[in-house]
Design a protein around this motif. Structure first.
Motif, short mmCIF file in Angstrom:
data_model
loop_
_atom_site.label_atom_id
_atom_site.label_comp_id
_atom_site.label_asym_id
_atom_site.label_seq_id
_atom_site.Cartn_x
_atom_site.Cartn_y
_atom_site.Cartn_z
N ALA A 82 9.28 6.35 3.07
CA ALA A 82 9.85 7.62 2.59
C ALA A 82 9.06 8.83 3.09
N GLY A 83 8.05 8.57 3.92
CA GLY A 83 7.31 9.68 4.53
C GLY A 83 5.97 9.99 3.92
N PHE A 84 5.52 9.19 2.95
CA PHE A 84 4.23 9.42 2.31
C PHE A 84 3.09 8.78 3.12
N VAL A 85 1.98 9.49 3.20
CA VAL A 85 0.71 8.85 3.53
C VAL A 85 0.23 8.19 2.24
N VAL A 86 0.00 6.89 2.28
CA VAL A 86 -0.35 6.13 1.08
C VAL A 86 -1.78 5.62 1.19
N ALA A 87 -2.59 5.88 0.17
CA ALA A 87 -3.97 5.38 0.12
C ALA A 87 -4.16 4.64 -1.20
N ALA A 88 -4.46 3.35 -1.11
CA ALA A 88 -4.61 2.51 -2.30
C ALA A 88 -6.07 2.08 -2.41
N LEU A 89 -6.72 2.50 -3.48
CA LEU A 89 -8.15 2.29 -3.66
C LEU A 89 -8.46 0.88 -4.17
N ASP A 90 -9.52 0.29 -3.66
CA ASP A 90 -10.16 -0.87 -4.28
C ASP A 90 -11.29 -0.35 -5.18
N CYS A 91 -11.19 -0.54 -6.49
CA CYS A 91 -12.26 -0.09 -7.37
C CYS A 91 -13.53 -0.89 -7.11
N ARG A 92 -14.63 -0.20 -7.11
CA ARG A 92 -15.91 -0.85 -6.80
C ARG A 92 -16.19 -2.01 -7.76
N GLY A 93 -16.58 -3.15 -7.17
CA GLY A 93 -17.00 -4.30 -7.94
C GLY A 93 -15.88 -5.11 -8.55
N GLN A 94 -14.63 -4.73 -8.31
CA GLN A 94 -13.53 -5.48 -8.92
C GLN A 94 -12.93 -6.44 -7.89
N GLY A 95 -11.61 -6.60 -7.84
CA GLY A 95 -11.03 -7.67 -7.04
C GLY A 95 -10.83 -7.39 -5.57
N GLY A 96 -11.21 -6.20 -5.10
CA GLY A 96 -11.03 -5.86 -3.70
C GLY A 96 -12.33 -5.89 -2.92
N SER A 97 -12.45 -4.98 -1.96
CA SER A 97 -13.57 -5.00 -1.01
C SER A 97 -14.62 -3.92 -1.25
#
Length: 321
Positions: free
Chosen positions: A108-123
């Motif tokens: 739809a034309g958005f720049v999308v940024a999805a955060l990994d919260c520190r120390g949780q399930g991401g990087s």
């Protein structure tokens, strides 16, 4: 009529039970000053996942206390002019989630940024003494230390750092940056909008991190993520001799206390059968927002994905003058 944990008409006026520390504004001014001193040094790396019409990157940047933070970044190709941007925040102990779930917004034309919260399930890193995930206990992390060492404070600042990075991108219209999320992601959306006044819109579903004392007083809902409160008292203050001090410290990271600072147009969904984040605590935050706002009340839903509301959110976020 179903029985709720507080009559609905009372919830519509309820403004919370938890205290707001007297130096709350100074606390967050000092926190933002600490963030100002951190050079984010963003680095983009092409992601293994790619899709037609979108460029996907792993974004790494520096947060407070030396943490290396990760976010997934999707950029629409061939967009004319500057694009709106959307910051996405995930639920407690989770991660930024699959790339494919974000393609609707980038398409739809958005720049999308999805955060990994520190120390949780991401990087993203939690630099509190170990490498890798630390997963649980993030509400009470630092509660026996000085308030400026609360881990949730650092996570709130990570959302602001991400917003600043995205707003400075030449492809992004800094006046059309929104935040969205549910549960912890809803709480972080409110926190980000409260600490970064340039956020234009906030789409918030059943926010976590609101009105800790109310959750504690209800007792029966001290479960799941909020069970950390019960465990903390049992292990570190079984006689509740520090109860006032503990809730005072939690007040620094209670998003209801940041809600009055929000300038963003806000859409919030509150399901009245929510047994994870009591509806009254969500109303405590919503009722303090003075910016233009809209509330969707779902009497028969709990702490869960609400499919039709997702379309309402999309329309809200995609509606620009």
């Amino acid at each position: 009529m179903p029985s709720y944990e507080m009559p609905l008409e009372e919830m519509k006026e309820y403004r919370g039970s938890s205290p707001c520390p007297k130096d709350f504004d100074t606390y967050w001014s000092d926190a933002l000053a600490e963030l100002d001193a951190v050079k984010p040094e963003p680095v983009l790396k092409p992601a293994a996942f790619q899709a037609a019409g979108t460029e996907c990157f792993d974004l790494y940047f520096k947060g407070v206390r030396g943490a290396k933070i990760h976010a997934k970044l999707l950029m629409p190709q061939h967009s004319a002019g500057k694009s709106p941007a959307l910051l996405q925040f995930h639920g407690y102990t989770g991660s930024a989630g699959p790339w494919s779930e974000k393609l609707g917004y980038s398409g739809a034309g958005f720049v999308v940024a999805a955060l990994d919260c520190r120390g949780q399930g991401g990087s993203s890193q939690d630099t509190g003494g170990v490498l890798g995930t630390t997963m649980q206990g993030h509400i009470v992390r630092g509660l026996s230390d000085e308030p400026e060492n609360l881990l949730m404070r650092h996570i709130f600042l990570d959302t602001v750092q991400l917003a600043r990075i995205i707003m400075e991108m030449p492809q992004v219209d800094a006046q059309r940056v929104s935040v969205m999320g549910g549960s912890q992601g809803g709480g972080l959306s409110l926190a980000c909008a409260g600490l970064e006044p340039r956020i234009a819109k906030a789409a918030v579903d059943y926010p976590f991190l609101c009105d800790y004392k109310r959750v504690w007083q209800m007792n029966r809902t001290v479960q799941g993520a909020y069970s950390e409160l019960r465990c903390y008292f049992r292990d570190f203050d079984p006689l509740h001799q520090r109860e006032d001090e503990i809730f005072e410290h939690l007040g620094y990271i209670d998003v209801q206390n940041l809600a009055s600072r929000i300038r963003a147009r806000t859409l919030m969904a509150i399901p009245l059968m929510d047994e994870v984040c009591p509806p009254s605590t969500q109303f405590a935050a919503y009722n303090r927002i003075s910016a233009p706002k809209r509330l969707c009340i779902y009497p028969d839903w709990g702490h869960e994905y609400i499919p039709r509301h997702a379309d309402i959110v999309f329309g809200f976020l995609n509606d620009w003058p």
